[in-house]
Design an enzyme around this catalytic site. Sequence first.
Site, PDB file in Angstrom:
ATOM      1  N   TRP A 212      -3.712   6.209   2.838  1.00 35.49           N
ATOM      2  CA  TRP A 212      -5.260   5.745   2.778  1.00 35.49           C
ATOM      3  C   TRP A 212      -5.760   6.453   4.163  1.00 35.49           C
ATOM      4  CZ3 TRP A 212      -2.481   2.903  -0.415  1.00 35.49           C
ATOM      5  CH2 TRP A 212      -3.157   2.158  -1.101  1.00 35.49           C
ATOM      6  N   SER A 213      -7.126   6.831   3.853  1.00 41.71           N
ATOM      7  CA  SER A 213      -7.920   7.436   4.883  1.00 41.71           C
ATOM      8  C   SER A 213      -7.959   6.715   6.448  1.00 41.71           C
ATOM      9  CB  SER A 213      -9.381   7.483   4.194  1.00 41.71           C
ATOM     10  OG  SER A 213     -10.065   8.270   5.097  1.00 41.71           O
TER      11      SER A 213
ATOM     12  N   ARG B  35      -5.732 -13.068  -0.324  1.00 44.31           N
ATOM     13  CA  ARG B  35      -6.494 -11.734  -1.074  1.00 44.31           C
ATOM     14  C   ARG B  35      -8.037 -12.290  -1.425  1.00 44.31           C
ATOM     15  NH1 ARG B  35      -4.348  -7.487   0.717  1.00 44.31           N
ATOM     16  NH2 ARG B  35      -5.007  -6.557  -1.214  1.00 44.31           N
TER      17      ARG B  35
ATOM     18  N   TYR C 231      -8.171 -12.490   3.434  1.00 44.66           N
ATOM     19  CA  TYR C 231      -8.690 -11.035   3.862  1.00 44.66           C
ATOM     20  C   TYR C 231     -10.131 -10.796   4.392  1.00 44.66           C
ATOM     21  CZ  TYR C 231      -7.530  -6.195   2.496  1.00 44.66           C
ATOM     22  OH  TYR C 231      -7.056  -4.881   2.247  1.00 44.66           O
TER      23      TYR C 231
ATOM     24  N   GLN D 108     -13.823   5.995   3.155  1.00 47.29           N
ATOM     25  CA  GLN D 108     -13.629   5.040   4.293  1.00 47.29           C
ATOM     26  C   GLN D 108     -14.284   5.434   5.325  1.00 47.29           C
ATOM     27  OE1 GLN D 108      -9.312   3.936   4.047  1.00 47.29           O
ATOM     28  NE2 GLN D 108      -9.801   2.030   3.398  1.00 47.29           N
TER      29      GLN D 108
ATOM     30  N   TYR E  34       0.764  -1.154  -0.088  1.00 41.63           N
ATOM     31  CA  TYR E  34      -0.030   0.105   0.046  1.00 41.63           C
ATOM     32  C   TYR E  34       1.050   1.211   0.037  1.00 41.63           C
ATOM     33  CZ  TYR E  34      -3.319  -3.584   1.731  1.00 41.63           C
ATOM     34  OH  TYR E  34      -4.053  -4.751   2.012  1.00 41.63           O
TER      35      TYR E  34
ATOM     36  N   ASP F 160     -13.019  -4.928   3.284  1.00 41.54           N
ATOM     37  CA  ASP F 160     -13.397  -5.208   2.017  1.00 41.54           C
ATOM     38  C   ASP F 160     -13.921  -6.617   1.381  1.00 41.54           C
ATOM     39  OD1 ASP F 160     -11.403  -3.465   2.570  1.00 41.54           O
ATOM     40  OD2 ASP F 160     -10.220  -3.527   0.422  1.00 41.54           O
TER      41      ASP F 160
ATOM     42  N   GLU G 170      -0.248  -7.209   9.169  1.00 40.24           N
ATOM     43  CA  GLU G 170      -1.700  -6.746   8.699  1.00 40.24           C
ATOM     44  C   GLU G 170      -2.752  -7.271   9.621  1.00 40.24           C
ATOM     45  OE1 GLU G 170      -3.828  -5.611   4.707  1.00 40.24           O
ATOM     46  OE2 GLU G 170      -1.923  -6.871   4.732  1.00 40.24           O
TER      47      GLU G 170
END
Length: 454
Positions: free
Chosen positions: A49-50, A223, A375, A128, A45, A190, A419
């Site tokens: 990112w927000s 993913r 994910y 987001q 990434y 997501d 993560e």
Amino acid sequence: MRSLADRSVRPAPTAAADLTLRRGAARVLLDNWTGASTVPSRTLYPHQWSWDSAFVAVGLRHLSVRRAQRELESLLAGQWADGRIPHIVFNPGVPHDAYFPSPDFWQSSRVGRRAGAPSAPETSGIVQPPVHALAAWLVHRADPAESRRRGFLPRVLPRLTAWHDYLLTHRDLGGAGLAAVVHPWEPGMDNSPCWDKALSRVEPAPPGTFRRADLHHGHPADRPTDLDYGRYVQLAVGYREAGYDDRGARHGFAVEDPCFNALLIVSELALAAMARELGGTGEPHTARAGALTRQLVARLWDDTAGLFRVRDLRTGALVAERAVTGLVPLVVPHLPPDVVRRLHATLDGPHFRAPATRLVPSYDLTGPAFDAQRYWRGPAWFNTAWLIHRGLRTHGLTESAGRLRRGFLTQAGRSDFAEYVDPVAGEGRGTRHFSWTAALTLDLLCADGEEAGP
């Protein structure tokens, strides 16, 4: 200004293990700093990112309040005139092929012009979860004198108010006062099974029309599938072709998400606290938080299941999946006591109790779509654990909060700030040296006992 490694606005932890963990977390944030903001990961990434930046600011305040403020301010530089804070602010120095969808896919400065997209920087067109006002308030409280000296709150309060106004007007697609999300990337979870039924109505983009850069640095087993990714792309294309006009677009996907709206409530209360700090009453924001809380319970609470559900606005039905999004509303301060009691019981029940990690799986351990590695379809995430920990403390459930905190810190250290983790085996998954994992580790190590609410 002192270096990021030197400055602390809280007493350093005294235990040797905590000190080692703190130094490791600080190193992750140093390494992922770009000069203006923090990337979630140098490999997977490479932009801003927000909601990642909001969580990063929460941790950075323990190292450098100045840098925590800058993290939020750099994100707000990408805000659109209609109030939306886009989910990605692109770094112009990063090649387009380093991440997909890239700036040339979103075309924000051209296609989003009528909706108020800035000419620069380039951004995505979706959003987001609105955790930013809570983050800004916590950053202010870390060093109020520094915040006042720099005029931090007077600068961010109008922008954050506009952001919430956007969500409560443009995104009230159900007409009941809650904010809707129009893409699975918007609630931040997501690939959750909560989206499967709504996504099944979306015809995916043909495989040859997009390129998945995420598989260059992430294992395919971790993913989203190609089929789901094709649907994500198709939804984004449709929104772009409508000029990112929320009322004009024909949304193939539109849901009311419990976590998204719970964070809007908590951030409304943070805006009220900011307004009072600046000499106002804060009453409009307190009133909005109250109205949102009532609608959250009325529209999304499932008393039989003991958690909040997602509502599919295309069908009007609640989605029959148990996921962590239905537990995060524990962070809302003024929930009915019986709702708090039931959420606590669900959290400690067979659907979400993962003894190996003490973290909270992203999806029901007994559910038909559970996957311990893929994910948001089972893995435990550190940001949702932090939010639930905050909720437990908010409602005085200190013993459960303590267990979750210990599990969080243990897994963050063992996994090298992964993560996310396999909730059954405890194995770190996704990328390592992940920024929000490191930042929220710092917060749990350093935050005082008075921050259970705005």
